[in-house]
Design a protein around this motif. Structure first.
Motif, PDB file in Angstrom:
ATOM      1  N   TYR A  69     -67.723  54.044  99.503  1.00 43.05           N
ATOM      2  CA  TYR A  69     -66.944  54.137  98.271  1.00 43.05           C
ATOM      3  C   TYR A  69     -67.812  53.637  97.124  1.00 43.05           C
ATOM      4  N   ASP A  70     -68.261  54.593  96.311  1.00 44.32           N
ATOM      5  CA  ASP A  70     -69.164  54.278  95.194  1.00 44.32           C
ATOM      6  C   ASP A  70     -68.320  53.939  93.964  1.00 44.32           C
ATOM      7  N   GLU A  71     -68.416  52.680  93.561  1.00 46.83           N
ATOM      8  CA  GLU A  71     -67.559  52.193  92.464  1.00 46.83           C
ATOM      9  C   GLU A  71     -68.387  51.805  91.251  1.00 46.83           C
ATOM     10  N   ALA A  72     -69.472  52.563  91.000  1.00 46.03           N
ATOM     11  CA  ALA A  72     -70.426  52.179  89.950  1.00 46.03           C
ATOM     12  C   ALA A  72     -69.765  51.958  88.585  1.00 46.03           C
ATOM     13  N   TYR A  73     -68.661  52.674  88.336  1.00 50.48           N
ATOM     14  CA  TYR A  73     -68.020  52.578  87.009  1.00 50.48           C
ATOM     15  C   TYR A  73     -66.703  51.798  87.056  1.00 50.48           C
ATOM     16  N   LYS A  74     -66.548  50.959  88.053  1.00 51.92           N
ATOM     17  CA  LYS A  74     -65.221  50.350  88.282  1.00 51.92           C
ATOM     18  C   LYS A  74     -64.766  49.415  87.160  1.00 51.92           C
ATOM     19  N   ASP A 114     -71.912  49.140  94.527  1.00 50.41           N
ATOM     20  CA  ASP A 114     -71.874  48.976  93.073  1.00 50.41           C
ATOM     21  C   ASP A 114     -73.295  48.727  92.570  1.00 50.41           C
ATOM     22  N   THR A 115     -73.452  48.802  91.269  1.00 51.63           N
ATOM     23  CA  THR A 115     -74.769  48.692  90.650  1.00 51.63           C
ATOM     24  C   THR A 115     -74.621  47.935  89.336  1.00 51.63           C
ATOM     25  N   PHE A 116     -75.705  47.356  88.894  1.00 49.08           N
ATOM     26  CA  PHE A 116     -75.682  46.725  87.572  1.00 49.08           C
ATOM     27  C   PHE A 116     -76.189  47.687  86.490  1.00 49.08           C
ATOM     28  N   SER A 117     -76.306  48.963  86.850  1.00 50.15           N
ATOM     29  CA  SER A 117     -76.820  49.947  85.892  1.00 50.15           C
ATOM     30  C   SER A 117     -75.795  50.336  84.828  1.00 50.15           C
ATOM     31  N   LYS A 118     -74.511  50.281  85.153  1.00 53.78           N
ATOM     32  CA  LYS A 118     -73.482  50.806  84.232  1.00 53.78           C
ATOM     33  C   LYS A 118     -72.893  49.674  83.397  1.00 53.78           C
TER      34      LYS A 118
HETATM   35  C1  LIG Z   1     -71.768  57.339  90.695  1.00 52.78           C
HETATM   36  C2  LIG Z   1     -73.136  56.772  90.675  1.00 52.78           C
HETATM   37  N1  LIG Z   1     -73.578  56.110  91.747  1.00 52.78           N
HETATM   38  C3  LIG Z   1     -74.808  55.570  91.775  1.00 52.78           C
HETATM   39  C4  LIG Z   1     -75.647  55.692  90.699  1.00 52.78           C
HETATM   40  C5  LIG Z   1     -77.031  55.111  90.822  1.00 52.78           C
HETATM   41  O1  LIG Z   1     -77.135  53.913  90.208  1.00 52.78           O
HETATM   42  P1  LIG Z   1     -78.565  53.190  90.172  1.00 52.78           P
HETATM   43  O2  LIG Z   1     -79.404  53.922  89.188  1.00 52.78           O
HETATM   44  O3  LIG Z   1     -78.235  51.825  89.763  1.00 52.78           O
HETATM   45  O4  LIG Z   1     -79.118  53.288  91.553  1.00 52.78           O
HETATM   46  C6  LIG Z   1     -75.249  56.372  89.575  1.00 52.78           C
HETATM   47  C7  LIG Z   1     -76.157  56.520  88.426  1.00 52.78           C
HETATM   48  O5  LIG Z   1     -76.103  57.403  87.621  1.00 52.78           O
HETATM   49  C8  LIG Z   1     -73.947  56.934  89.550  1.00 52.78           C
HETATM   50  O6  LIG Z   1     -73.499  57.620  88.499  1.00 52.78           O
END
Ligand SMILES: Cc1ncc(COP(=O)(O)O)c(C=O)c1O
Length: 289
Positions: A98-103, A126-130
């Protein structure tokens, strides 16, 4: 990549949505997975039907991959879809990734955490990118069942032995001290940008189908009605838009064939004025050519 390396053996099956975040399908296929896709459309707010999801899962399924809020569609998956996916993961003794990058980036409503339903069959990513918008610092995390996490930790070392130390300090500082303030400050800015781009699409491109996303950084209009008239597709349109009007969008088919004739617009980085102008330029190309 680390999850795919840990999970996939040639021939194993994974289930994912089409269209969705564009790295999943090629990554899993690279490691030998067969991908069962569940197509989604703007009419159902880019949510899969629970029945379609059930049909796609079988005893060979090693993972169901869901992204919510999604990139590129802006979809927020409904509670019943998430619940169904968790139940399937339990019934087939497989994993929901479950990818919650924008949670944390919601404009309307709240995030549904899959982990609240089950912690043995859900991997949350999750990521610290967003938020806090530090994509160049390459830091993210997974929450996974203990046994899986220990294997994953070993596999991950073949990708990067350790995540960058300065990024870890920054992320720790963000979580301890700045996160709430950051989200409070950034959300109204993104919301205003979203409203501007959405209203501009509605007024300058009235024949486009547009879903106003509840979260995330992207809007994904369907331009089929215009593109068909012009004999263009999303790719040729995106190229012409860039060359002739200097406006950048990502063609929807990059995210799966069900994204055909859509374009992804990132509304996070530009001012409302530039977003409105960008849509006007899109409309010029789509209606005066
Ligand atoms: C839904 C989703 N998951 C993962 C990622 C990847 O994130 P990261 O660049 O931190 O690996 C992105 C980046 O655009 C994303 O939109």
């Amino acid at each position: 990549i680390g999850l795919a390396m840990t999970l996939v053996e040639p021939g194993t099956n994974v289930v994912m949505i089409n269209p969705t975040y564009l790295l999943y399908k090629p990554t899993y296929e690279f490691f030998g997975a067969r991908v069962n896709e569940v197509k989604v459309t703007i009419e159902n707010e880019f949510n899969p039907s629970p029945e379609d999801l059930k049909r796609a899962v079988n005893h060979e399924t090693r993972a169901i991959i869901l992204v919510s809020p999604d990139n590129p569609t802006g979809a927020v998956l409904r509670e019943e879809v998430i619940r169904t996916a968790v139940d399937l993961a339990i019934d087939y003794d497989t994993l929901l990734i479950y990818d919650e990058a924008y949670k944390h980036l919601y404009y309307d409503g709240q995030h549904t955490y899959a982990l609240k339903y089950d912690m043995e069959h859900v991997i949350a990513m999750d990521t610290f990118s967003k938020d806090p918008a530090m994509p160049g610092w390459r830091l993210g995390y997974v929450l996974a069942p203990k046994e899986f996490a220990s294997t994953f930790a070993k596999v991950k070392q073949y990708i990067n032995i350790n995540p960058p130390t300065p990024a870890q300090y920054l992320a720790a500082l963000y979580l301890r001290k700045y996160k709430d303030q950051y989200i409070r400050e950034v959300l109204p800015i993104y919301r205003e940008r979203l409203n501007s781009v959405y209203e501009a699409l509605r007024s300058f491109l009235p024949d486009a189908s547009v879903m106003k996303p509840k979260a995330g950084l992207f809007i994904f209009p369907n331009l089929d009605a215009y593109l068909k008239r012009l004999g263009l597709n999303d790719e040729s349109f995106a190229q012409r838009l860039l060359k002739e009007k200097h406006v950048g969008v990502v063609p929807g088919s990059a995210f799966g064939d069900a994204g055909k004739n859509h374009v992804r617009i990132n509304f996070a980085k530009e001012t409302p004025e530039r977003l409105v102008n960008g849509v006007k330029l899109m409309a010029e190309l789509l209606t005066h050519t």
